[in-house]
Design a protein around this motif. Sequence first.
Motif, mmCIF file in Angstrom:
data_model
loop_
_atom_site.group_PDB
_atom_site.id
_atom_site.type_symbol
_atom_site.label_atom_id
_atom_site.label_comp_id
_atom_site.label_asym_id
_atom_site.label_seq_id
_atom_site.Cartn_x
_atom_site.Cartn_y
_atom_site.Cartn_z
ATOM 1 N N THR A 36 0.805 -1.234 0.000
ATOM 2 C CA THR A 36 0.000 0.000 0.000
ATOM 3 C C THR A 36 0.831 1.275 0.000
ATOM 4 O O THR A 36 0.277 2.362 -0.159
ATOM 5 N N GLY A 37 2.132 1.158 0.248
ATOM 6 C CA GLY A 37 2.981 2.342 0.360
ATOM 7 C C GLY A 37 2.913 2.973 1.744
ATOM 8 O O GLY A 37 3.657 3.887 2.050
ATOM 9 N N SER A 38 2.000 2.487 2.581
ATOM 10 C CA SER A 38 1.807 3.026 3.932
ATOM 11 C C SER A 38 1.356 1.878 4.843
ATOM 12 O O SER A 38 0.164 1.694 5.069
ATOM 13 N N PRO A 39 2.311 1.095 5.367
ATOM 14 C CA PRO A 39 1.960 -0.130 6.084
ATOM 15 C C PRO A 39 1.318 0.058 7.465
ATOM 16 O O PRO A 39 0.630 -0.827 7.946
ATOM 17 N N ILE A 40 1.529 1.209 8.072
ATOM 18 C CA ILE A 40 0.998 1.455 9.412
ATOM 19 C C ILE A 40 -0.246 2.333 9.314
ATOM 20 O O ILE A 40 -0.271 3.321 8.585
ATOM 21 N N PHE A 41 -1.258 1.948 10.057
ATOM 22 C CA PHE A 41 -2.534 2.664 10.067
ATOM 23 C C PHE A 41 -2.745 3.198 11.474
ATOM 24 O O PHE A 41 -2.723 2.439 12.442
ATOM 25 N N ILE A 42 -2.904 4.503 11.590
ATOM 26 C CA ILE A 42 -3.134 5.136 12.884
ATOM 27 C C ILE A 42 -4.477 5.848 12.817
ATOM 28 O O ILE A 42 -4.742 6.608 11.889
ATOM 29 N N GLN A 43 -5.332 5.566 13.797
ATOM 30 C CA GLN A 43 -6.682 6.115 13.788
ATOM 31 C C GLN A 43 -7.069 6.544 15.206
ATOM 32 O O GLN A 43 -6.852 5.805 16.161
ATOM 33 N N GLN A 44 -7.640 7.721 15.318
ATOM 34 C CA GLN A 44 -8.065 8.202 16.627
ATOM 35 C C GLN A 44 -9.272 7.405 17.104
ATOM 36 O O GLN A 44 -10.233 7.216 16.367
ATOM 37 N N ARG A 45 -9.197 6.928 18.335
ATOM 38 C CA ARG A 45 -10.262 6.131 18.940
ATOM 39 C C ARG A 45 -10.623 6.697 20.308
ATOM 40 O O ARG A 45 -9.901 7.502 20.873
ATOM 41 N N VAL A 46 -11.739 6.210 20.831
ATOM 42 C CA VAL A 46 -12.222 6.616 22.151
ATOM 43 C C VAL A 46 -11.551 5.733 23.196
ATOM 44 O O VAL A 46 -11.685 4.508 23.150
ATOM 45 N N GLY A 47 -10.839 6.355 24.123
ATOM 46 C CA GLY A 47 -10.141 5.612 25.166
ATOM 47 C C GLY A 47 -10.842 5.704 26.509
ATOM 48 O O GLY A 47 -12.022 6.060 26.602
ATOM 49 N N LYS A 48 -10.100 5.366 27.547
ATOM 50 C CA LYS A 48 -10.625 5.416 28.911
ATOM 51 C C LYS A 48 -11.091 6.838 29.223
ATOM 52 O O LYS A 48 -10.425 7.808 28.866
ATOM 53 N N ASN A 49 -12.235 6.941 29.866
ATOM 54 C CA ASN A 49 -12.856 8.226 30.204
ATOM 55 C C ASN A 49 -13.126 9.080 28.957
ATOM 56 O O ASN A 49 -13.120 10.306 29.028
ATOM 57 N N LYS A 50 -13.315 8.410 27.834
ATOM 58 C CA LYS A 50 -13.601 9.031 26.539
ATOM 59 C C LYS A 50 -12.478 9.952 26.053
ATOM 60 O O LYS A 50 -12.689 10.818 25.231
ATOM 61 N N LYS A 51 -11.280 9.709 26.549
ATOM 62 C CA LYS A 51 -10.112 10.474 26.110
ATOM 63 C C LYS A 51 -9.626 9.899 24.778
ATOM 64 O O LYS A 51 -9.490 8.689 24.631
ATOM 65 N N PRO A 52 -9.350 10.744 23.782
ATOM 66 C CA PRO A 52 -8.878 10.242 22.492
ATOM 67 C C PRO A 52 -7.446 9.697 22.580
ATOM 68 O O PRO A 52 -6.632 10.191 23.351
ATOM 69 N N PHE A 53 -7.191 8.664 21.807
ATOM 70 C CA PHE A 53 -5.831 8.149 21.660
ATOM 71 C C PHE A 53 -5.693 7.614 20.235
ATOM 72 O O PHE A 53 -6.684 7.383 19.544
ATOM 73 N N ASN A 54 -4.464 7.454 19.789
ATOM 74 C CA ASN A 54 -4.188 6.972 18.436
ATOM 75 C C ASN A 54 -3.923 5.476 18.443
ATOM 76 O O ASN A 54 -2.878 5.033 18.923
ATOM 77 N N LEU A 55 -4.869 4.718 17.919
ATOM 78 C CA LEU A 55 -4.747 3.265 17.810
ATOM 79 C C LEU A 55 -3.817 2.948 16.642
ATOM 80 O O LEU A 55 -3.949 3.530 15.572
#
Length: 186
Positions: A36-55
Amino acid sequence: MNHTFIRTLDFLMAFFGLIITFPILLVVTIIGYFDTGSPIFIQQRVGKNKKPFNLIKFRTMSVGTKSVASHLANTASITKLGGFLRKTKVDELPQLINVLKGEMSFVGPRPNLFNQEELIQERDSRGVYEVLPGITGLAQVNNIDMSTPKLLAETDLKMIKSLTIKNYFKYIIQTATGSGSGDAVS
């Protein structure tokens, strides 16, 4: 269950897991670059206490695929390598970094996207966001995905209330041996 003990267990398993799987991570990254030319996929998700983190995951879909829940994604977007990574669950290995950083646990509710409003409401009303999201859990080993928000939130709560060390390892082993399909793609 003792949160400090689980955090220590998560940290140690993620640390040694990254060391042990480093050759796999390296090979998949290289092959993924050619796929794909970009093997790593980073996506913002809902974490503990609804704090965003990058999965962090290995990319399994073509670059530019719309950011939606897996059950809403089109199978035509999945690359050949991506199909293999999903089937073997190797696409989840980079999440060991999220576990190491304390953003996730091995076992917990799968982290959802911020645009999954119905699921957020169902989980919020049950206190599901009071724990770290996980790589796997009761819902995943029972093939319950995010397409059924109420059932998923109820299952997440059931898991949280009944989580023991025995269940923690049981869910990990069931996932590693192929129980559940994770989030299905239509």
